[in-house]
Design a protein around this motif. Structure first.
Motif, PDB file in Angstrom:
ATOM      1  N   ALA A  38       0.820  -1.213   0.000  1.00 25.47           N
ATOM      2  CA  ALA A  38       0.000   0.000   0.000  1.00 25.47           C
ATOM      3  C   ALA A  38       0.850   1.258   0.000  1.00 25.47           C
ATOM      4  O   ALA A  38       0.506   2.254  -0.648  1.00 25.47           O
ATOM      5  CB  ALA A  38      -0.940   0.006   1.199  1.00 25.47           C
ATOM      6  N   LEU A  39       1.973   1.237   0.694  1.00 25.72           N
ATOM      7  CA  LEU A  39       2.864   2.402   0.719  1.00 25.72           C
ATOM      8  C   LEU A  39       3.476   2.622  -0.665  1.00 25.72           C
ATOM      9  O   LEU A  39       3.533   3.759  -1.161  1.00 25.72           O
ATOM     10  CB  LEU A  39       3.954   2.212   1.756  1.00 25.72           C
ATOM     11  CG  LEU A  39       4.960   3.362   1.873  1.00 25.72           C
ATOM     12  CD1 LEU A  39       4.302   4.581   2.506  1.00 25.72           C
ATOM     13  CD2 LEU A  39       6.182   2.953   2.689  1.00 25.72           C
ATOM     14  N   CYS A  40       3.934   1.554  -1.297  1.00 25.98           N
ATOM     15  CA  CYS A  40       4.501   1.669  -2.642  1.00 25.98           C
ATOM     16  C   CYS A  40       3.472   2.235  -3.617  1.00 25.98           C
ATOM     17  O   CYS A  40       3.775   3.117  -4.432  1.00 25.98           O
ATOM     18  CB  CYS A  40       4.985   0.301  -3.127  1.00 25.98           C
ATOM     19  SG  CYS A  40       6.282  -0.442  -2.114  1.00 25.98           S
ATOM     20  N   GLU A  41       2.253   1.734  -3.518  1.00 22.98           N
ATOM     21  CA  GLU A  41       1.197   2.180  -4.436  1.00 22.98           C
ATOM     22  C   GLU A  41       0.821   3.633  -4.193  1.00 22.98           C
ATOM     23  O   GLU A  41       0.587   4.399  -5.145  1.00 22.98           O
ATOM     24  CB  GLU A  41      -0.019   1.263  -4.285  1.00 22.98           C
ATOM     25  CG  GLU A  41       0.240  -0.155  -4.783  1.00 22.98           C
ATOM     26  CD  GLU A  41      -0.745  -1.169  -4.233  1.00 22.98           C
ATOM     27  OE1 GLU A  41      -1.628  -0.766  -3.441  1.00 22.98           O
ATOM     28  OE2 GLU A  41      -0.626  -2.357  -4.586  1.00 22.98           O
ATOM     29  N   ARG A  42       0.778   4.047  -2.926  1.00 21.69           N
ATOM     30  CA  ARG A  42       0.425   5.435  -2.612  1.00 21.69           C
ATOM     31  C   ARG A  42       1.517   6.393  -3.063  1.00 21.69           C
ATOM     32  O   ARG A  42       1.234   7.487  -3.570  1.00 21.69           O
ATOM     33  CB  ARG A  42       0.171   5.579  -1.110  1.00 21.69           C
ATOM     34  CG  ARG A  42      -1.075   4.873  -0.599  1.00 21.69           C
ATOM     35  CD  ARG A  42      -2.344   5.632  -0.920  1.00 21.69           C
ATOM     36  NE  ARG A  42      -2.495   6.822  -0.099  1.00 21.69           N
ATOM     37  CZ  ARG A  42      -3.131   6.852   1.076  1.00 21.69           C
ATOM     38  NH1 ARG A  42      -3.646   5.738   1.586  1.00 21.69           N
ATOM     39  NH2 ARG A  42      -3.256   7.983   1.738  1.00 21.69           N
ATOM     40  N   LEU A  43       2.776   6.020  -2.888  1.00 15.42           N
ATOM     41  CA  LEU A  43       3.874   6.858  -3.359  1.00 15.42           C
ATOM     42  C   LEU A  43       3.833   6.995  -4.882  1.00 15.42           C
ATOM     43  O   LEU A  43       4.051   8.086  -5.430  1.00 15.42           O
ATOM     44  CB  LEU A  43       5.214   6.273  -2.926  1.00 15.42           C
ATOM     45  CG  LEU A  43       5.581   6.398  -1.443  1.00 15.42           C
ATOM     46  CD1 LEU A  43       6.810   5.536  -1.130  1.00 15.42           C
ATOM     47  CD2 LEU A  43       5.869   7.856  -1.072  1.00 15.42           C
ATOM     48  N   ALA A  44       3.543   5.893  -5.565  1.00 13.55           N
ATOM     49  CA  ALA A  44       3.444   5.941  -7.021  1.00 13.55           C
ATOM     50  C   ALA A  44       2.289   6.833  -7.457  1.00 13.55           C
ATOM     51  O   ALA A  44       2.420   7.617  -8.413  1.00 13.55           O
ATOM     52  CB  ALA A  44       3.277   4.529  -7.581  1.00 13.55           C
ATOM     53  N   ALA A  45       1.170   6.739  -6.755  1.00 12.32           N
ATOM     54  CA  ALA A  45       0.025   7.595  -7.079  1.00 12.32           C
ATOM     55  C   ALA A  45       0.341   9.063  -6.833  1.00 12.32           C
ATOM     56  O   ALA A  45      -0.286   9.948  -7.424  1.00 12.32           O
ATOM     57  CB  ALA A  45      -1.193   7.169  -6.254  1.00 12.32           C
ATOM     58  N   GLY A  46       1.317   9.339  -5.969  1.00  9.32           N
ATOM     59  CA  GLY A  46       1.740  10.702  -5.686  1.00  9.32           C
ATOM     60  C   GLY A  46       2.775  11.231  -6.668  1.00  9.32           C
ATOM     61  O   GLY A  46       3.381  12.283  -6.420  1.00  9.32           O
ATOM     62  N   GLY A  47       2.997  10.508  -7.762  1.00  5.71           N
ATOM     63  CA  GLY A  47       3.886  11.002  -8.798  1.00  5.71           C
ATOM     64  C   GLY A  47       5.328  10.559  -8.669  1.00  5.71           C
ATOM     65  O   GLY A  47       6.243  11.244  -9.130  1.00  5.71           O
ATOM     66  N   ARG A  48       5.555   9.404  -8.068  1.00  7.10           N
ATOM     67  CA  ARG A  48       6.914   8.898  -7.921  1.00  7.10           C
ATOM     68  C   ARG A  48       7.059   7.549  -8.631  1.00  7.10           C
ATOM     69  O   ARG A  48       6.100   6.789  -8.750  1.00  7.10           O
ATOM     70  CB  ARG A  48       7.280   8.723  -6.438  1.00  7.10           C
ATOM     71  CG  ARG A  48       7.184   9.979  -5.609  1.00  7.10           C
ATOM     72  CD  ARG A  48       8.209  11.020  -6.029  1.00  7.10           C
ATOM     73  NE  ARG A  48       8.211  12.153  -5.121  1.00  7.10           N
ATOM     74  CZ  ARG A  48       7.444  13.232  -5.271  1.00  7.10           C
ATOM     75  NH1 ARG A  48       6.596  13.299  -6.294  1.00  7.10           N
ATOM     76  NH2 ARG A  48       7.511  14.231  -4.407  1.00  7.10           N
ATOM     77  N   ARG A  49       8.280   7.296  -9.086  1.00  9.02           N
ATOM     78  CA  ARG A  49       8.636   5.945  -9.518  1.00  9.02           C
ATOM     79  C   ARG A  49       9.202   5.252  -8.290  1.00  9.02           C
ATOM     80  O   ARG A  49      10.228   5.664  -7.749  1.00  9.02           O
ATOM     81  CB  ARG A  49       9.679   5.981 -10.626  1.00  9.02           C
ATOM     82  CG  ARG A  49      10.121   4.585 -11.072  1.00  9.02           C
ATOM     83  CD  ARG A  49      11.329   4.660 -11.972  1.00  9.02           C
ATOM     84  NE  ARG A  49      11.702   3.329 -12.452  1.00  9.02           N
ATOM     85  CZ  ARG A  49      12.841   3.059 -13.087  1.00  9.02           C
ATOM     86  NH1 ARG A  49      13.721   4.030 -13.309  1.00  9.02           N
ATOM     87  NH2 ARG A  49      13.111   1.830 -13.484  1.00  9.02           N
ATOM     88  N   VAL A  50       8.550   4.214  -7.843  1.00  9.72           N
ATOM     89  CA  VAL A  50       8.950   3.520  -6.623  1.00  9.72           C
ATOM     90  C   VAL A  50       9.578   2.184  -6.997  1.00  9.72           C
ATOM     91  O   VAL A  50       8.991   1.404  -7.754  1.00  9.72           O
ATOM     92  CB  VAL A  50       7.733   3.291  -5.698  1.00  9.72           C
ATOM     93  CG1 VAL A  50       8.151   2.573  -4.421  1.00  9.72           C
ATOM     94  CG2 VAL A  50       7.063   4.627  -5.372  1.00  9.72           C
ATOM     95  N   VAL A  51      10.776   1.937  -6.473  1.00 12.02           N
ATOM     96  CA  VAL A  51      11.443   0.650  -6.684  1.00 12.02           C
ATOM     97  C   VAL A  51      11.860   0.106  -5.328  1.00 12.02           C
ATOM     98  O   VAL A  51      12.662   0.713  -4.624  1.00 12.02           O
ATOM     99  CB  VAL A  51      12.676   0.794  -7.597  1.00 12.02           C
ATOM    100  CG1 VAL A  51      13.394  -0.562  -7.717  1.00 12.02           C
ATOM    101  CG2 VAL A  51      12.282   1.305  -8.971  1.00 12.02           C
ATOM    102  N   ARG A  52      11.281  -1.019  -4.942  1.00 12.25           N
ATOM    103  CA  ARG A  52      11.740  -1.685  -3.724  1.00 12.25           C
ATOM    104  C   ARG A  52      12.634  -2.842  -4.139  1.00 12.25           C
ATOM    105  O   ARG A  52      12.422  -3.466  -5.190  1.00 12.25           O
ATOM    106  CB  ARG A  52      10.568  -2.141  -2.862  1.00 12.25           C
ATOM    107  CG  ARG A  52       9.592  -3.117  -3.501  1.00 12.25           C
ATOM    108  CD  ARG A  52       8.456  -3.462  -2.541  1.00 12.25           C
ATOM    109  NE  ARG A  52       7.458  -4.338  -3.166  1.00 12.25           N
ATOM    110  CZ  ARG A  52       6.346  -4.766  -2.570  1.00 12.25           C
ATOM    111  NH1 ARG A  52       6.077  -4.399  -1.327  1.00 12.25           N
ATOM    112  NH2 ARG A  52       5.499  -5.556  -3.199  1.00 12.25           N
TER     113      ARG A  52
END
Length: 280
Positions: A38-52
């Motif tokens: 959920a954190l990864c998805e929310r960060l992505a929805a906020g305009g970020r490319r998220v890579v864990r």
């Protein structure tokens, strides 16, 4: 999920969001699944490319011998910098949780050009083992309960998931979430050796990792926007550890989650996301 070659190491990664957006790189503890979906998805929805990503000897990353790792903490820090460079897009916002927070601190200190912001969750500024005299150690009663339990059959997926759920209940985390995540970690663990499964589930490699030299005294050198997140109820790295980091990194913001222990609970994902996005 896929893999990326960087620093001569294969790193297992999972990406969320627009590939052209600013990068947020999430270091696992040790697996990428330490970071909630959920954190990864929310960060992505906020305009970020998220890579864990998985640290070495976990998940889909390069595997050696977790009981005698032929690398040290600074090698893991170099992996983070190389991964940020390989993924491209300019300096990255680096985040580390638990032992991954140790990697993140050293990465920003040793490779400042690679990172534009730093988030540290549930971690401390000294290596595994006895802490500095001014830092709180693991809660002894909780650790006695946690480590007095017999180990599961590490080749039995359901036994491992149940062991993780019971451990989460002792720590004050959500056992249902812990059971689900442990099963997912088990599914991604390379090979069937019990020691490898144990390392993936419990991060045991850090107890054998060379973490010298110390880095706490260098924290004032960090000059990127920094967020320190810590659970008020964390018995593993009690909140005084996060408070110390926030004091020692210039301008760092401390976010204490009153109902959290070692993990980021679902109820706090929105708040943590909002503050992380505010770092840039």
């Amino acid at each position: 999920m896929t893999t990326v070659d960087a620093n001569g190491i294969v790193s297992g990664i999972e990406s969320f969001g627009d590939s052209d957006a600013p990068l947020v790189l999430l270091a696992g503890a040790p697996t990428m699944l330490s970071w909630p979906d959920a954190l990864c998805e929310r960060l992505a929805a906020g305009g970020r490319r998220v890579v864990r990503y998985d640290l070495r000897d976990s998940g889909a990353s390069t595997a050696t011998d977790p009981q005698a790792p032929p690398y040290g903490l600074r090698d893991l820090a170099a992996d983070a910098a190389a991964l940020a460079d390989t993924l491209g897009g300019g300096p990255a916002h680096l985040a580390g949780i638990g032992v991954g927070g140790m990697v993140a601190q050293v990465a920003v200190l040793d490779h400042p050009e690679a990172f534009s912001a730093l988030t540290l969750v549930g971690t401390r500024a000294v290596a595994p083992g006895p802490p500095d005299d001014d830092l709180p150690d693991h809660d002894r009663a909780t650790m006695n309960r946690l480590f007095a339990r017999p180990m599961p059959d590490w080749t039995d997926r359901e036994a491992v998931a149940e062991f993780a759920a019971a451990g989460a209940a002792i720590l004050g985390d959500d056992p249902v979430t812990a059971r689900t995540v442990a099963a997912r970690i088990w599914d991604r663990t390379p090979g069937t050796a019990p020691a490898v499964h144990r390392a993936n589930q419990m991060g045991m490699v850090f107890s054998r990792l060379d973490c010298t030299p110390r880095w706490r005294e260098r924290l004032p050198e960090i000059d990127v926007p920094t967020l320190v997140v810590h659970g008020r109820r964390d018995p593993f790295f009690p909140v005084g550890n996060g408070e110390a980091i926030a004091r020692e990194i210039p301008g760092a913001r401390l976010l204490v989650l009153p109902e959290a222990a070692t993990a980021i609970p679902d109820a706090a994902v929105g708040e943590v996301t909002e503050v992380m996005l505010g770092l840039g």
